[in-house]
Design an enzyme around this catalytic site. Structure first.
Site, short mmCIF file in Angstrom:
data_model
loop_
_atom_site.label_atom_id
_atom_site.label_comp_id
_atom_site.label_asym_id
_atom_site.label_seq_id
_atom_site.Cartn_x
_atom_site.Cartn_y
_atom_site.Cartn_z
CD GLU A 12 -2.82 -1.28 2.38
OE1 GLU A 12 -3.95 -1.76 2.27
OE2 GLU A 12 -2.33 -0.92 3.48
CG ASP A 197 -12.02 -7.56 0.15
OD1 ASP A 197 -12.91 -7.66 1.00
OD2 ASP A 197 -10.93 -7.00 0.37
#
Length: 237
Positions: A12, A197
């Site tokens: 990230e 997700d």
């Protein structure tokens, strides 16, 4: 101005880290910290580790020792809003814990004792993110983001979040802790996450497959908003 950026996982923060000029690196309490310049903006980028405790520790280090003017939380999240797709952007208007329960003492579900029920992102920062997302032609939703120390993949945990926080747009594991520390330091913040997700029973497979896409999207938004942020900040100070 100085901008603090915090992400939980190496994936990230890597894309932003690779672009930092005159980068200085150090490690404190298990957190990797990178300081330098993204374009003309002075930044401090911190990888905290996963979960609320790691996020709170990293945020405290960032705010106490580097004293950024604002803080941005970047990374991935699970979408709760029905129209969200992989790679879409979620922007915090407010952040709450979904796994805190001190209701026996009169607090709301998710409200930490002696804290407000929600931690609100800075309105000007939200406006800047929305402008940037529009310029990049990305799909984005703004709203409530919920945090807790659990990877949500359906069943009772997801049902509980939907029951107590029906307007939540996304769920993840760090933002509320980051927001609480910013609240206590009186530092403006915003959370910018990309969807990896959708919190269902296959979410762990989707997360592993699409984490890099989500990280790339959220990093792109931050990189493109920094010039707007610097210009806006200078104009109001």
């Amino acid at each position: 101005m100085k901008v603090g950026i915090i992400g939980a996982m190496k994936e990230e923060v890597t894309l932003l880290c690779q672009k930092i000029q005159s980068c200085q690196t150090l490690t404190r309490a298990g957190c990797s910290i990178y300081s330098g310049f993204l374009g003309e903006t002075n930044v401090v980028l911190l990888q905290s580790g996963i979960g609320k405790t790691s996020a709170a520790l990293g945020t405290t280090l960032l705010l106490e020792y580097f004293q950024p003017d604002i803080l941005i939380n970047t990374g991935s999240a699970a979408g709760l809003w029905p129209d969200l797709k992989i790679g879409d952007i979620v922007i915090s208007t407010e952040v709450r814990y979904h796994d805190v329960n001190v209701t026996a003492f009169g607090y709301e579900w998710g409200q930490m004792a002696l804290c407000p029920p929600a931690f609100f992102a800075d309105k000007k920062l939200i406006e800047i993110v929305l402008e940037c997302v529009k310029n990049l032609n990305l799909n984005a939703v703004q709203g409530l983001i919920c945090s807790g120390d659990a990877f949500i993949n359906g069943d009772q945990a997801l049902d509980r979040i939907r029951t107590f926080f029906p307007k939540a747009v996304a769920v993840e594991m760090e933002a509320a802790a980051i927001a609480q520390v910013c609240h206590q330091f009186e530092t403006p913040f915003v959370v910018i996450r990309a969807i990896s997700d959708v919190a269902d029973q296959a979410s762990h497979l989707s997360f592993e497959q699409f984490l890099c896409i989500a990280a790339q999207r959220s990093s792109t938004v931050i990189e493109n908003m920094l010039p707007i942020l610097a210009e806006t900040y200078c104009s109001i100070n």
